[in-house]
Design an enzyme around this catalytic site. Sequence first.
Site, PDB file in Angstrom:
ATOM      1  N   HIS A 272      35.196 -12.927   9.616  1.00 36.47           N
ATOM      2  CA  HIS A 272      35.806 -11.588   9.700  1.00 36.47           C
ATOM      3  C   HIS A 272      37.303 -11.609   9.382  1.00 36.47           C
ATOM      4  O   HIS A 272      37.902 -10.554   9.173  1.00 36.47           O
ATOM      5  CB  HIS A 272      35.606 -11.000  11.100  1.00 36.47           C
ATOM      6  CG  HIS A 272      34.187 -10.658  11.432  1.00 36.47           C
ATOM      7  ND1 HIS A 272      33.402  -9.867  10.617  1.00 36.47           N
ATOM      8  CD2 HIS A 272      33.404 -11.013  12.486  1.00 36.47           C
ATOM      9  CE1 HIS A 272      32.198  -9.750  11.157  1.00 36.47           C
ATOM     10  NE2 HIS A 272      32.176 -10.440  12.289  1.00 36.47           N
ATOM     11  N   ASP A 308      25.117 -14.759   9.055  1.00 32.54           N
ATOM     12  CA  ASP A 308      25.530 -14.178  10.329  1.00 32.54           C
ATOM     13  C   ASP A 308      25.032 -12.737  10.392  1.00 32.54           C
ATOM     14  O   ASP A 308      24.976 -12.046   9.371  1.00 32.54           O
ATOM     15  CB  ASP A 308      27.050 -14.220  10.443  1.00 32.54           C
ATOM     16  CG  ASP A 308      27.567 -13.840  11.825  1.00 32.54           C
ATOM     17  OD1 ASP A 308      27.956 -14.752  12.579  1.00 32.54           O
ATOM     18  OD2 ASP A 308      27.586 -12.626  12.149  1.00 32.54           O
TER      19      ASP A 308
END
Length: 513
Positions: A272, A308
């Site tokens: 992220h 993910d």
Amino acid sequence: MNHFKDRETESRLQNGESAPSSNVDGLLKQKNAKRKSDMTLEEMYNNQYDFEDDEDDDSDWEPSALPDPNVVEIPKWFCINCTMVNIGVDFHCDVCGEHRESGILQSGFLASPFHRADVLTENDTHAAVGLQDSRLQSIASDNLTAIGFDERMLLHEEVVRKSHPHPERPDRLRAIAASLAAAGIFPGRCYPISAREITREELLMVHSSENIEAVELTSHVFSSYFTPDTYANEYSASSARLAAGLCFDLAAAIYSGSAKNGFALVRPPGHHAGVKQAMGFCLHNNAAIAASAAQIAGAKKVLIIDWDVHHGNGTQEIFEKNKSVLYISLHRHEGGKFYPGTGSAYEVGTMGAEGYCVNVPWSRGGVGDNDYVFAFQQVVFCSYAASEFDPDFTIISAGFDAARGDPLGCCDVTPTGYAQMTQMCSSLSGGKLLVILEGGYNLRSISSSATAVIKVLLGESPRHNMDQIMPTRAGLRTVLEVLKIQSTYWPSLECRFSKLLSEWGWYALQDKS
């Protein structure tokens, strides 16, 4: 409550699967009484509960000097495995069935979920013996699987104790490390690489000075936050640099041939983290740093596969204008309602690199092995990824929060599913493959899944063959949408899309209900 003592259920839980649904009926009774301060991050994000203001204003309430004998305090504890709140004196988690004093941090997923850490069961013994087959213990000279790990990364943790434990916690690494040790894999069949902190110059290949300086600043502060859910303490900057340094050096070692493949057992996670911003539990982008290391070592084209459950918005941002890196992400999206909201199939790259960003955005939760493996077969391993792009180096951003039992991901991928996907990836780039830990918050799920992945890196085959699979209708529609969009940039996909539509169209076009 039911303690699930039968052997079949115990085996399921040891392998990262969920407890039977009958054992979570108590949650329904707790729902109306559950306080907002006890909600998980997933519940907060999805706003699953509505709360009314307390009828009585207790802002000026003063406790009496002596406890009221008529008031009964209800004990509350948090599960060591899934962090979910439990009300009452039961010894097993209402959500995952884990014993509140289980040995998962000592023996990993091989520990019984039903007993205290000091109770060794027959199942524990059989499982450990099965994973430590003497025929597999020697390290062959041609089987050099490297592991990147350093205990200093355990120092990164949330300092301020809130109403619910933070899911990205040091126990994630402890559980995986304990599982690998109990199975005789590491230490044993894999070898460690030396850890070092990545340099500022190496970070600048991926991140801006703004990101680097913001992370470094936290080393001078006892506790700080980049975003409401992304914490730091005085050791976090060092932990992030160690994680990035391990990923950098693993990539260089694998590409140069010093290691056959590798697994980066690191935290904080990274996908992220963008060029400037730390967010989503991530400080520096480990996968992007590994890609840059591989290219410095000589790789011209790098493939990053991100499984993910959350979209790797940081990785996409870093490479969305770069045709030398193909980024493929499989994640929950749900029309942008699932964190972080990015990752639509229409996000394909920019500035001449269209088609080098491929998003497989699941439209709902509960996605399991069949949909993931089907997407791998039809999207990840279609002609443009395996032949046309033909990567020199492959990286897996391996979050295990799509695993069965994960409290944030709420999906259904098993260790066998992760092993199957890893085996498929091993056929790319001449086997030059680096797996990097990202998310995953159920300790039993991430430790069993990571162990399954590393066993494939060591040359073992998955337990079950998944060649003949049936995707869900929702999964099939997602794959068809991705192929249709990407065929604009990769003409070879037009034939694949047409073939898949002719074979499965009748199934995909049935009533969505």
